[in-house]
Design a protein around this motif. Structure first.
Motif, PDB file in Angstrom:
ATOM      1  N   CYS A   7      13.693  21.721  18.894  1.00 42.36           N
ATOM      2  CA  CYS A   7      13.511  22.301  20.227  1.00 42.36           C
ATOM      3  C   CYS A   7      14.321  23.589  20.321  1.00 42.36           C
ATOM      4  CB  CYS A   7      13.997  21.331  21.303  1.00 42.36           C
ATOM      5  SG  CYS A   7      12.953  19.868  21.486  1.00 42.36           S
ATOM      6  N   PHE A   8      13.721  24.598  20.985  1.00 37.80           N
ATOM      7  CA  PHE A   8      14.398  25.882  21.156  1.00 37.80           C
ATOM      8  C   PHE A   8      14.274  26.335  22.605  1.00 37.80           C
ATOM      9  CE2 PHE A   8      15.145  26.859  16.720  1.00 37.80           C
ATOM     10  CZ  PHE A   8      14.182  26.096  16.073  1.00 37.80           C
ATOM     11  N   ASP A   9      15.273  27.068  23.068  1.00 35.56           N
ATOM     12  CA  ASP A   9      15.205  27.723  24.371  1.00 35.56           C
ATOM     13  C   ASP A   9      14.316  28.958  24.199  1.00 35.56           C
ATOM     14  OD1 ASP A   9      17.698  28.718  26.838  1.00 35.56           O
ATOM     15  OD2 ASP A   9      15.558  29.161  26.700  1.00 35.56           O
ATOM     16  N   ALA A  10      13.089  28.880  24.700  1.00 32.10           N
ATOM     17  CA  ALA A  10      12.112  29.952  24.468  1.00 32.10           C
ATOM     18  C   ALA A  10      12.564  31.279  25.052  1.00 32.10           C
ATOM     19  CB  ALA A  10      10.757  29.552  25.053  1.00 32.10           C
ATOM     20  N   SER A  11      13.398  31.239  26.105  1.00 28.06           N
ATOM     21  CA  SER A  11      13.849  32.491  26.722  1.00 28.06           C
ATOM     22  C   SER A  11      14.802  33.265  25.814  1.00 28.06           C
ATOM     23  CB  SER A  11      14.541  32.192  28.059  1.00 28.06           C
ATOM     24  OG  SER A  11      15.750  31.480  27.856  1.00 28.06           O
ATOM     25  N   GLU A  12      15.349  32.608  24.785  1.00 23.97           N
ATOM     26  CA  GLU A  12      16.274  33.275  23.872  1.00 23.97           C
ATOM     27  C   GLU A  12      15.601  33.685  22.558  1.00 23.97           C
ATOM     28  OE1 GLU A  12      20.160  30.711  25.351  1.00 23.97           O
ATOM     29  OE2 GLU A  12      19.946  31.249  23.238  1.00 23.97           O
ATOM     30  N   LEU A  13      14.306  33.470  22.474  1.00 20.66           N
ATOM     31  CA  LEU A  13      13.576  33.826  21.261  1.00 20.66           C
ATOM     32  C   LEU A  13      12.900  35.180  21.428  1.00 20.66           C
ATOM     33  CD1 LEU A  13      11.850  30.402  20.463  1.00 20.66           C
ATOM     34  CD2 LEU A  13      13.979  31.312  19.500  1.00 20.66           C
ATOM     35  N   THR A  14      12.838  35.916  20.352  1.00 15.72           N
ATOM     36  CA  THR A  14      12.124  37.194  20.344  1.00 15.72           C
ATOM     37  C   THR A  14      10.828  37.013  19.579  1.00 15.72           C
ATOM     38  OG1 THR A  14      14.255  38.343  20.306  1.00 15.72           O
ATOM     39  CG2 THR A  14      12.298  39.638  19.781  1.00 15.72           C
ATOM     40  N   TYR A  15       9.721  37.287  20.245  1.00 15.10           N
ATOM     41  CA  TYR A  15       8.398  37.084  19.625  1.00 15.10           C
ATOM     42  C   TYR A  15       7.890  38.367  18.983  1.00 15.10           C
ATOM     43  CZ  TYR A  15       8.106  32.510  21.831  1.00 15.10           C
ATOM     44  OH  TYR A  15       8.338  31.206  22.196  1.00 15.10           O
ATOM     45  N   PRO A  16       6.958  38.227  18.021  1.00 16.70           N
ATOM     46  CA  PRO A  16       6.360  36.984  17.524  1.00 16.70           C
ATOM     47  C   PRO A  16       7.309  36.241  16.589  1.00 16.70           C
ATOM     48  CG  PRO A  16       5.546  38.814  16.241  1.00 16.70           C
ATOM     49  CD  PRO A  16       6.383  39.419  17.332  1.00 16.70           C
ATOM     50  N   LEU A  17       7.148  34.908  16.589  1.00 13.25           N
ATOM     51  CA  LEU A  17       7.835  34.114  15.579  1.00 13.25           C
ATOM     52  C   LEU A  17       7.134  34.314  14.241  1.00 13.25           C
ATOM     53  CD1 LEU A  17       8.443  30.783  17.529  1.00 13.25           C
ATOM     54  CD2 LEU A  17       9.854  32.846  17.451  1.00 13.25           C
ATOM     55  N   ILE A  18       7.871  34.092  13.165  1.00 14.44           N
ATOM     56  CA  ILE A  18       7.313  34.344  11.831  1.00 14.44           C
ATOM     57  C   ILE A  18       7.582  33.139  10.940  1.00 14.44           C
ATOM     58  CG2 ILE A  18       7.479  35.791   9.755  1.00 14.44           C
ATOM     59  CD1 ILE A  18       8.393  38.066  11.704  1.00 14.44           C
ATOM     60  N   VAL A  19       6.535  32.664  10.288  1.00 14.18           N
ATOM     61  CA  VAL A  19       6.665  31.618   9.272  1.00 14.18           C
ATOM     62  C   VAL A  19       6.414  32.280   7.919  1.00 14.18           C
ATOM     63  CG1 VAL A  19       5.724  29.469   8.344  1.00 14.18           C
ATOM     64  CG2 VAL A  19       5.923  29.777  10.830  1.00 14.18           C
ATOM     65  N   ARG A  20       7.392  32.234   7.051  1.00 16.41           N
ATOM     66  CA  ARG A  20       7.239  32.842   5.724  1.00 16.41           C
ATOM     67  C   ARG A  20       8.059  32.083   4.696  1.00 16.41           C
ATOM     68  NH1 ARG A  20      11.822  35.451   4.193  1.00 16.41           N
ATOM     69  NH2 ARG A  20      13.123  36.582   5.723  1.00 16.41           N
ATOM     70  N   ASN A  21       7.845  32.436   3.421  1.00 21.92           N
ATOM     71  CA  ASN A  21       8.653  31.821   2.366  1.00 21.92           C
ATOM     72  C   ASN A  21       9.922  32.631   2.127  1.00 21.92           C
ATOM     73  OD1 ASN A  21       7.103  33.890   1.277  1.00 21.92           O
ATOM     74  ND2 ASN A  21       6.777  32.876  -0.682  1.00 21.92           N
TER      75      ASN A  21
END
Length: 470
Positions: free
Chosen positions: A382-396
């Motif tokens: 779980c994350f506090d969405a207000s503290e995230l900077t988008y876009p999120l990135i899924v990578r290796n």
């Protein structure tokens, strides 16, 4: 008994050297190795052996290390012993390779000792491990989990490359060594890092052994005796396994093949040992292959198991059952290295993502105030969405990736996390990581989340993420 006589007696009983042998003494500058140098120099003066001192400055403790180097050189000169020294830049090597400091130091130190042995034509490298080191090693392995081989502890003699590593002080206690230094006016240095409790061995020596010794004041001697007994039995078992290896295993440079019935017909202890010996034949990097992986390969030979099956065993080795044969073979290096980088972006409204190269699926669920589910496993976060900077990135993974680990001070390399969690090398290259748009590593699914964007009871905008590996 005089320690020098004890050293000579041990050398004779255990065949650590012969008359006239040329020996490289690894001398750190501490009391143990300085005492070893003194004893070997005395034997050399009597014409029984010849000795070369070798010292490595790892470049960690700048002032202390420089003082140790000078102390070793000065004392070797006083004893009339040739002395070779090296100053290494271990911090840069660790940054370059991603190895932990102790493993990197050991690798470079032993490489230098072998280099000196070759330069002088020495057949042996003498190391100053003593009885207290043996007790610490056995207890460390018991705590971490070990078998008979691990209980054998530190061996008094072991061949590495074309040189024998010998430890003639394994029967000597630290207190006796310190007394010997005092009696013979042997100078030595004290390594301040020996008191740093973030090293597991230091915790064993400073805290755990003293605590357990309340219940058995002879604990160190008991652990040393256990190592002697286990070592003898382990040596006998290993000889039996080597005979079976020669009898049952069909070899080629990159492959070992065993008949399924031959393997499953052995006692379970010999099955495990034979598999470990096969793995060691194919790779020198098998330490991280776990007991569970050995068991998976062993059980695959059972009659009721599928007749075709395969697994990546780790250390660049693949194991496969093909009907009535079990095969272990090296995976071509090209297969290990040819892994394409991948990266997927997830916007604020993202719901689901499948990262095809690794086969992982991510579900992103936005929750409102008052909804605060607790992650059921390390595959949920779980994350506090207000503290995230988008876009999120899924990578290796990329070289240098680090995570600010929740519950720990500072950051840790992703490579080290993979090693700690025993993630197979083949999996590491494709393993997915979750970042935000500012490059902060938020989560290594199934392993750890970062300390960024933690949720509180008053958090109004919660992003719940579930990851699963197909």
């Amino acid at each position: 008994m005089n320690l020098r006589n004890e050293l000579e007696r041990t050398g004779t009983e255990r065949g650590l050297w012969t008359e006239g042998a040329r020996i490289v003494a690894a001398v750190s500058g501490g009391p143990d190795s300085m005492a070893l140098l003194h004893m070997l120099a005395a034997l050399a003066q009597e014409g029984k052996i010849s000795v070369i001192a070798a010292h490595v400055n790892h470049g960690f403790r700048i002032e202390e290390s420089a003082h140790e180097l000078e102390a070793v050189k000065t004392y070797a000169e006083k004893l009339g012993v040739p002395c070779e020294t090296a100053v290494l830049d271990l911090p840069s090597y660790i940054e370059e390779t991603g190895m932990n400091s102790q493993a990197a130091a050991r690798e470079k130190r032993y490489a230098y000792l072998h280099e000196i042995a070759e330069r002088y034509g020495a057949s042996r490298i003498a190391l100053a491990h003593h009885a207290d080191d043996q007790a610490e090693t056995v207890l460390m392995r018991v705590i971490r989990g070990t078998g008979l081989t691990g209980l054998a502890g530190i061996l008094s003699k072991r061949r590495e490359k074309n040189v024998e590593l010998i430890r003639p002080m394994l029967r000597m206690n630290k207190s006796d060594i310190l007394r010997y230094c005092e009696e013979h006016h042997i100078p030595y240095c004290t390594d301040s890092s020996n008191k740093e409790r973030h090293y597991f061995r230091n915790m064993i020596r400073l805290d755990i052994l003293p605590y357990l010794s309340r219940y058995n004041p002879q604990l160190s001697q008991s652990l040393h005796r256990l190592a002697d007994v286990a070592g003898a039995e382990d040596e006998w078992m290993e000889k039996q396994t080597e005979a079976l290896f020669a009898q049952l295993v069909t070899l080629s440079p990159n492959e070992c093949v065993v008949n399924v019935d031959d393997l499953s017909g052995l006692h379970v202890a010999l099955q495990r040992r034979l598999i470990k010996l096969i793995l060691s034949y194919l790779s020198k990097e098998t330490e991280k292959i776990s007991f569970e992986q050995i068991e998976t390969m062993r059980l695959a030979a059972a009659a009721q198991m599928p007749s075709t099956w395969r697994i990546d065993a780790g250390a660049g080795i693949r194991c496969a059952r093909e009907y009535n044969l079990m095969r272990w073979f090296r995976i071509p290096q090209q297969s290990l290295n040819d892994v394409s980088a991948y990266s997927y972006e997830v916007g604020r409204d993202g719901v689901s993502l499948k990262a095809d190269p690794c086969g992982w699926i991510f579900d992103f669920i936005r929750l409102t105030a008052g909804q605060h589910p607790r992650p059921a496993s390390r595959y949920e976060a779980c994350f506090d969405a207000s503290e995230l900077t988008y876009p999120l990135i899924v990578r290796n993974r990329r070289p240098g990736d680090r995570i600010q680990v929740l519950g720990l001070n500072g950051s840790k390399k992703v490579q080290d996390m993979f090693v700690d969690e025993k993630i197979a090398p083949l999996e590491r290259a494709l393993y997915p990581l979750l970042f935000d748009a500012e490059g902060r590593l938020l989560w290594i699914p199934g392993i750890r989340r970062s300390s960024h964007a933690l949720t509180e009871s008053h958090t109004k905008d919660v992003l719940f993420i579930r990851a699963q590996n197909e």
